[in-house]
Design an enzyme around this catalytic site. Structure first.
Site, mmCIF file in Angstrom:
data_model
loop_
_atom_site.group_PDB
_atom_site.id
_atom_site.type_symbol
_atom_site.label_atom_id
_atom_site.label_comp_id
_atom_site.label_asym_id
_atom_site.label_seq_id
_atom_site.Cartn_x
_atom_site.Cartn_y
_atom_site.Cartn_z
ATOM 1 N N ARG A 101 12.332 10.237 26.435
ATOM 2 C CA ARG A 101 11.524 11.403 25.934
ATOM 3 C C ARG A 101 10.901 12.277 27.173
ATOM 4 O O ARG A 101 10.525 11.640 28.198
ATOM 5 C CB ARG A 101 10.359 11.335 24.948
ATOM 6 C CG ARG A 101 10.807 10.729 23.974
ATOM 7 C CD ARG A 101 11.413 11.492 22.794
ATOM 8 N NE ARG A 101 10.695 12.520 22.642
ATOM 9 C CZ ARG A 101 11.266 13.587 21.709
ATOM 10 N NH1 ARG A 101 12.550 13.645 21.683
ATOM 11 N NH2 ARG A 101 10.596 14.665 21.388
ATOM 12 N N HIS A 111 14.125 5.664 37.570
ATOM 13 C CA HIS A 111 15.094 6.528 37.373
ATOM 14 C C HIS A 111 16.620 6.290 38.012
ATOM 15 O O HIS A 111 16.353 5.613 39.286
ATOM 16 C CB HIS A 111 14.840 7.909 37.843
ATOM 17 C CG HIS A 111 15.940 8.698 37.484
ATOM 18 N ND1 HIS A 111 16.103 9.510 36.321
ATOM 19 C CD2 HIS A 111 16.760 9.646 38.363
ATOM 20 C CE1 HIS A 111 16.984 10.421 36.425
ATOM 21 N NE2 HIS A 111 17.395 10.429 37.416
ATOM 22 N N THR A 132 4.849 12.604 37.180
ATOM 23 C CA THR A 132 4.210 13.981 37.001
ATOM 24 C C THR A 132 4.796 15.117 35.977
ATOM 25 O O THR A 132 5.893 14.523 35.554
ATOM 26 C CB THR A 132 4.110 14.773 38.495
ATOM 27 O OG1 THR A 132 5.392 15.223 38.808
ATOM 28 C CG2 THR A 132 3.449 13.704 39.403
ATOM 29 N N GLU A 187 6.647 17.410 36.235
ATOM 30 C CA GLU A 187 7.993 17.818 36.677
ATOM 31 C C GLU A 187 9.078 16.760 36.335
ATOM 32 O O GLU A 187 8.818 15.470 36.568
ATOM 33 C CB GLU A 187 8.143 18.359 38.038
ATOM 34 C CG GLU A 187 9.520 18.683 38.288
ATOM 35 C CD GLU A 187 9.784 18.762 40.089
ATOM 36 O OE1 GLU A 187 10.807 19.291 40.421
ATOM 37 O OE2 GLU A 187 8.412 18.784 40.873
ATOM 38 N N ASP A 231 11.276 13.808 36.387
ATOM 39 C CA ASP A 231 11.835 13.150 37.318
ATOM 40 C C ASP A 231 11.402 13.588 38.899
ATOM 41 O O ASP A 231 12.270 13.251 39.459
ATOM 42 C CB ASP A 231 13.412 13.024 37.322
ATOM 43 C CG ASP A 231 13.809 12.128 35.996
ATOM 44 O OD1 ASP A 231 12.957 11.368 35.278
ATOM 45 O OD2 ASP A 231 14.915 12.734 35.483
ATOM 46 N N GLU A 259 17.576 -2.016 39.894
ATOM 47 C CA GLU A 259 16.369 -1.601 39.080
ATOM 48 C C GLU A 259 15.388 -2.713 38.771
ATOM 49 O O GLU A 259 14.319 -2.840 38.904
ATOM 50 C CB GLU A 259 16.821 -0.849 37.651
ATOM 51 C CG GLU A 259 17.521 0.532 38.083
ATOM 52 C CD GLU A 259 17.851 1.306 36.676
ATOM 53 O OE1 GLU A 259 17.208 1.020 35.661
ATOM 54 O OE2 GLU A 259 18.819 1.747 36.890
#
Length: 231
Positions: free
Chosen positions: A96, A114, A146, A148, A150, A179
């Protein structure tokens, strides 16, 4: 400096929750002295919810389709999270786009992982985009969240080579392994107070982190620390 054994982590997922499992395994085995207090998904059929329940973790489903706007959905997330007062909120495949309604209350204690070497390839289809661009390597990035997309300051990256015969799926599997290594490590640093965010950006031990984040080195037989190191 050591992590508090009472550190509370809340995790947000949308699917199988493999990074949530990596965090849980690190907690279980003592590598991450903390507790996952709550797992939230926006999908009732997310496999990770069952994984969390089987581990005795409190879960909740807050379906985004039940809310008229992103802001209303985000406000519901905030209300539920505040019930457990997390020290860290970890996004782990939470699909989301979040608004300031969610991000502002948790600013500085909100991490995401990410599957690209940010700032390259924000958004979706990261592995195919790296292959199509002819890149020699791909990887994953833990970053502060934040408003923005990614675009928050990277804190830790792990890199893998792109092979001549790679497909998006084969590359994704190797990146996913990285990851699972770096997300618990970044969470540990955060709970230890070593990883922070201020108006100037991300800091590690009080020093500004490079624009692409610290670079993770996988452990080898010569490493004393099981977590590997930095390069």
């Amino acid at each position: 400096m050591s992590a508090s054994p009472c550190g509370r982590i809340a995790v947000l997922i949308s699917g199988r929750g493999s990074n949530m499992r990596a965090l849980l395994d690190a907690c279980t085995h003592g590598a991450l002295p903390a507790k996952i207090s709550l797992v939230i998904s926006n999908r009732a059929d997310a496999e990770g919810l069952q994984t969390a329940r089987e581990a005795g973790i409190e879960t909740a489903c807050i379906a985004h389709a039940d809310y008229p706007t992103r802001e209303a959905f985000d406000a519901a997330l905030v209300d539920r999270l505040q019930q457990v007062q997390p020290d860290l909120v970890a996004l782990a495949g939470f699909m989301r786009i979040l608004t300031p309604v969610f991000i502002t209350p948790f600013a500085g204690r909100l991490l995401n992982i990410h599957p690209s070497l940010l700032p390259k390839y924000p958004g979706l289809h990261t592995h195919q985009r790296a292959i199509d661009a002819g890149d020699s390597e791909a990887g994953s990035t833990v970053h502060f969240v934040t408003p923005e997309l990614d675009g928050g300051p990277p804190v830790l990256q792990a890199r893998v080579p792109i092979r001549a015969d790679d497909t998006a799926d084969s590359l994704a599997q190797r990146v996913l392994e990285m990851e699972h290594a770096i997300y618990p490590l970044a969470a540990l640093w955060f709970l230890q107070g070593r990883l922070t965010l201020d108006k100037q950006g991300a800091l590690f031990d009080g020093q500004t982190i490079p624009a692409n984040g610290l670079q993770y080195r996988p452990p080898s037989v010569t490493d004393d620390a099981a977590a590997g190191g930095l390069v």
